[in-house]
Design a protein around this motif. Structure first.
Motif, PDB file in Angstrom:
ATOM      1  N   ALA A 256       0.606  -1.282   0.075  1.00  0.00           N
ATOM      2  CA  ALA A 256       0.048   0.000  -0.067  1.00  0.00           C
ATOM      3  C   ALA A 256       0.898   1.266  -0.022  1.00  0.00           C
ATOM      4  O   ALA A 256       0.466   2.337  -0.444  1.00  0.00           O
ATOM      5  N   ASN A 257       2.202   1.054   0.473  1.00  0.00           N
ATOM      6  CA  ASN A 257       3.010   2.234   0.558  1.00  0.00           C
ATOM      7  C   ASN A 257       4.138   2.211  -0.752  1.00  0.00           C
ATOM      8  O   ASN A 257       5.096   2.944  -0.533  1.00  0.00           O
ATOM      9  N   SER A 258       3.787   1.112  -1.820  1.00  0.00           N
ATOM     10  CA  SER A 258       4.933   1.037  -2.543  1.00  0.00           C
ATOM     11  C   SER A 258       4.923   1.935  -3.753  1.00  0.00           C
ATOM     12  O   SER A 258       5.972   1.986  -4.606  1.00  0.00           O
ATOM     13  N   ASP A 259       4.021   2.937  -3.896  1.00  0.00           N
ATOM     14  CA  ASP A 259       3.955   3.577  -5.233  1.00  0.00           C
ATOM     15  C   ASP A 259       5.186   4.583  -5.148  1.00  0.00           C
ATOM     16  O   ASP A 259       5.145   5.395  -4.239  1.00  0.00           O
ATOM     17  N   SER A 260       5.703   4.475  -6.240  1.00  0.00           N
ATOM     18  CA  SER A 260       6.781   5.413  -6.372  1.00  0.00           C
ATOM     19  C   SER A 260       6.653   6.906  -6.285  1.00  0.00           C
ATOM     20  O   SER A 260       7.495   7.853  -6.162  1.00  0.00           O
ATOM     21  N   VAL A 267       3.004  10.787   5.234  1.00  0.00           N
ATOM     22  CA  VAL A 267       2.787   9.722   6.250  1.00  0.00           C
ATOM     23  C   VAL A 267       2.269   8.570   5.731  1.00  0.00           C
ATOM     24  O   VAL A 267       1.748   8.593   4.730  1.00  0.00           O
ATOM     25  N   LYS A 268       2.912   7.304   6.032  1.00  0.00           N
ATOM     26  CA  LYS A 268       2.612   5.952   5.614  1.00  0.00           C
ATOM     27  C   LYS A 268       1.072   5.802   5.770  1.00  0.00           C
ATOM     28  O   LYS A 268       0.445   6.009   6.682  1.00  0.00           O
ATOM     29  N   ARG A 269       0.667   5.013   5.056  1.00  0.00           N
ATOM     30  CA  ARG A 269      -0.804   4.412   5.103  1.00  0.00           C
ATOM     31  C   ARG A 269      -0.629   3.324   6.192  1.00  0.00           C
ATOM     32  O   ARG A 269       0.339   2.796   6.377  1.00  0.00           O
ATOM     33  N   SER A 274      -4.431  -0.008   4.882  1.00  0.00           N
ATOM     34  CA  SER A 274      -3.781  -0.985   3.792  1.00  0.00           C
ATOM     35  C   SER A 274      -5.029  -2.020   3.727  1.00  0.00           C
ATOM     36  O   SER A 274      -5.216  -2.523   2.700  1.00  0.00           O
ATOM     37  N   LEU A 275      -5.296  -2.658   4.775  1.00  0.00           N
ATOM     38  CA  LEU A 275      -6.146  -3.623   4.924  1.00  0.00           C
ATOM     39  C   LEU A 275      -7.634  -3.255   4.253  1.00  0.00           C
ATOM     40  O   LEU A 275      -8.164  -4.182   3.427  1.00  0.00           O
ATOM     41  N   CYS A 276      -8.014  -2.008   4.505  1.00  0.00           N
ATOM     42  CA  CYS A 276      -9.451  -1.936   4.048  1.00  0.00           C
ATOM     43  C   CYS A 276      -9.280  -1.683   2.484  1.00  0.00           C
ATOM     44  O   CYS A 276     -10.061  -2.053   1.698  1.00  0.00           O
ATOM     45  N   ALA A 277      -8.187  -1.402   1.825  1.00  0.00           N
ATOM     46  CA  ALA A 277      -7.775  -1.159   0.490  1.00  0.00           C
ATOM     47  C   ALA A 277      -7.807  -2.272  -0.020  1.00  0.00           C
ATOM     48  O   ALA A 277      -8.544  -2.700  -1.129  1.00  0.00           O
ATOM     49  N   GLU A 352      -7.922   9.299   1.609  1.00  0.00           N
ATOM     50  CA  GLU A 352      -8.624  10.782   1.347  1.00  0.00           C
ATOM     51  C   GLU A 352      -9.786  10.756   1.927  1.00  0.00           C
ATOM     52  O   GLU A 352     -10.105  12.055   2.600  1.00  0.00           O
ATOM     53  N   PHE A 353     -10.636   9.947   1.872  1.00  0.00           N
ATOM     54  CA  PHE A 353     -12.139   9.858   2.159  1.00  0.00           C
ATOM     55  C   PHE A 353     -12.234   9.700   3.799  1.00  0.00           C
ATOM     56  O   PHE A 353     -12.970  10.353   4.532  1.00  0.00           O
ATOM     57  N   LEU A 354     -11.022   9.219   4.369  1.00  0.00           N
ATOM     58  CA  LEU A 354     -10.921   8.902   5.853  1.00  0.00           C
ATOM     59  C   LEU A 354     -10.559  10.224   6.451  1.00  0.00           C
ATOM     60  O   LEU A 354     -11.005  10.595   7.427  1.00  0.00           O
TER      61      LEU A 354
END
Length: 476
Positions: A256-260, A267-269, A274-277, A352-354
């Motif tokens: 979930a935090n791997s996007d370059s 701030v990290k997810r 991450s689990l919700c995603a 974002e929505f959270l």
């Protein structure tokens, strides 16, 4: 007394036999009075949420065990008097709490099943309607069930309009503390409840952000109940319990935090985001069309958000506030976007929505929004699922049970070997509750209430992540 036919355990049915029913009231006389529901309480429909705890055989006799539970309950109800009352309609037709010390229905029962034979992965069969009581009267119902092996299951059903999970946890810990104490008093409680409704009073004049009209719907605008379709009958909503290892959680969070493109200083997810995603992608993958819109909501507790200022007294009171202080922001995306884009992209959407609901202004505005829609109040839109349009697909809500107080619910015979929320809430949307695992090591236990097809998809494609909860896992 009565008999409750149980679900299958292996090849054998088990039966729960009710041996005694009584009402436990507060040990001290309490003056009868009315306690209004806050505006945030009025966002909850009349539904009950359950919780249960499994214990190995207590050293004490059954009569001593039940005596301790009832003694502690009678003491706890002095402070948690709202749980001994009744919800009735006021002159405007809105629910209000009559604090009359009506008491709590307390059921004693026996089940002809071994503790380790209970199929905890399938609570529909082993727990629902057997070990978790059906609340018939009042605000709270409790059941203590002794098993053939001498084990014990203690379970509760709460009226959600009176207590959110945070409040229920406060009560459970206090009840356990008072049950252990030889001379229990109010001072024994580590966290006495606060019922000061003025903490959630609306502003004059109110200020309502337009986003709230998207998240919530007035009761007066609710659509008529949906008719059960053939598709919903063939794909019913069911409950299952899984566990996730710390390694798998860390791996999902890493992806979930791997996007370059993500700022290295951002701030990290979180693990929850991450689990919700990950779950959102799996539920979207179970749909039958790429254009189908899938919705996911996440429960946000507002206590810390409403105490962000410098008022330390208000912050302390909100920390012990008993009632509902929750919001359910949600996102909606097409199945195509959710399945084809990366986990990190979905996690960004979740974040974002959270974030828009994790502010003081959001909760102050929500209180004002309800005030503007009285009488009647409103309800979270996502509770009613994805809607009726051709492109409207599944919806589900994720709560955070990371404060689940399992290790603190020790009534005097040791901590439970397992505990879980149990919330087949009956809405059109699904429900998911992740909790810390009693096995420790950073693992999580996840209660899911989703469509059968969605769970089959999750098990077939993510069986390494969501593993069926078994006793072998719990005892090793």
């Amino acid at each position: 007394m009565g008999r409750i036919e149980g679900g299958k355990v292996g090849e054998n049915n088990f039966t729960v036999t009710v041996t005694k029913e009584e009402v436990v009231a507060a040990v001290l006389p309490l003056p009868e009075h009315w306690l209004r529901l806050s505006n945030l309480d009025l966002l909850l429909p009349p539904l009950d949420d359950g919780v249960f705890f499994c214990y190995n055989k207590p050293a004490a006799a059954g009569t001593v065990v039940v005596g301790a539970l009832k003694k502690g309950l009678a003491e706890a109800l002095v402070s948690f008097y709202a749980l001994a009352g009744e919800v009735v309609a006021n002159s405007s037709g809105e629910p209000e709490l009559l604090c009359n010390n009506r008491g709590v229905d307390f059921v004693e029962a026996d089940a002809d099943v071994q503790l380790r034979s209970l199929d905890l992965h399938n609570p529909d069969d082993s727990v629902e309607g057997k070990l978790v009581p059906t609340k018939k009267h009042g605000v709270l119902a409790i059941q203590a069930t002794f098993l053939k092996c001498g084990g014990l299951v203690v379970a509760c059903s709460f009226d959600h309009r009176i207590a959110d999970a945070y409040s229920a946890n406060m009560f459970l810990v206090s009840w356990a503390q008072l049950s252990q104490s030889t001379k229990p008093t109010i001072s024994t409680l580590s966290s006495p409840p606060c019922f000061r409704r003025s903490l959630l009073n609306p502003r004059r004049p109110g200020r309502i952000h337009p986003s709230l009209d998207r998240m919530f719907i007035p009761v007066s605008d609710l659509p008529p109940p949906k008719k059960h379709s053939a598709e919903s009958e063939s794909d019913p909503v069911i409950s299952r319990i899984y566990y996730i290892t710390a390694d798998e959680l860390n791996h999902i969070q890493s992806l979930a935090n791997s996007d370059s493109n993500v700022d290295v200083n951002a701030v990290k997810r979180t693990k929850l985001e991450s689990l919700c995603a990950f779950l959102w992608k799996m539920v979207a993958a179970s749909t039958k069309g790429k254009r189908i819109i899938t919705k996911m909501g996440i429960v946000v507790d507002g206590r810390r958000r409403l105490s962000n200022g410098n008022d330390k007294q208000k912050a302390s009171l909100l920390c012990s506030y008993f009632g509902n202080v929750i919001s359910i922001p949600y996102g909606e995306k097409s199945a195509r976007e959710l399945t084809e884009k990366s986990l990190s992209w979905v996690a960004d959407e979740v974040h974002e929505f959270l974030e828009e609901a994790k502010t003081e202004e959001h909760f102050l505005g929500l209180i004002d929004w309800v005030e503007a829609h009285l009488p009647g109040g409103g309800v979270a839109r996502i509770y009613y699922g994805g809607g009726d349009g051709e492109e409207e697909g599944p919806a589900f809500v994720v709560s955070s049970g990371q404060t689940f107080p399992e290790e603190k619910v020790d009534f005097g015979w040791g901590r439970p070997v397992f505990g879980s929320y149990h919330f087949p809430w009956g809405g059109d949307a699904g429900y998911v509750m992740p909790m810390p695992s009693p096995a420790g090591k950073g693992d999580w236990v996840v209660y899911m209430h989703l469509r059968r097809g969605q769970l089959e998809k999750i098990e077939s494609e993510a069986g390494r992540v969501f593993r069926r909860l078994t006793w072998d896992y719990l005892v090793h």
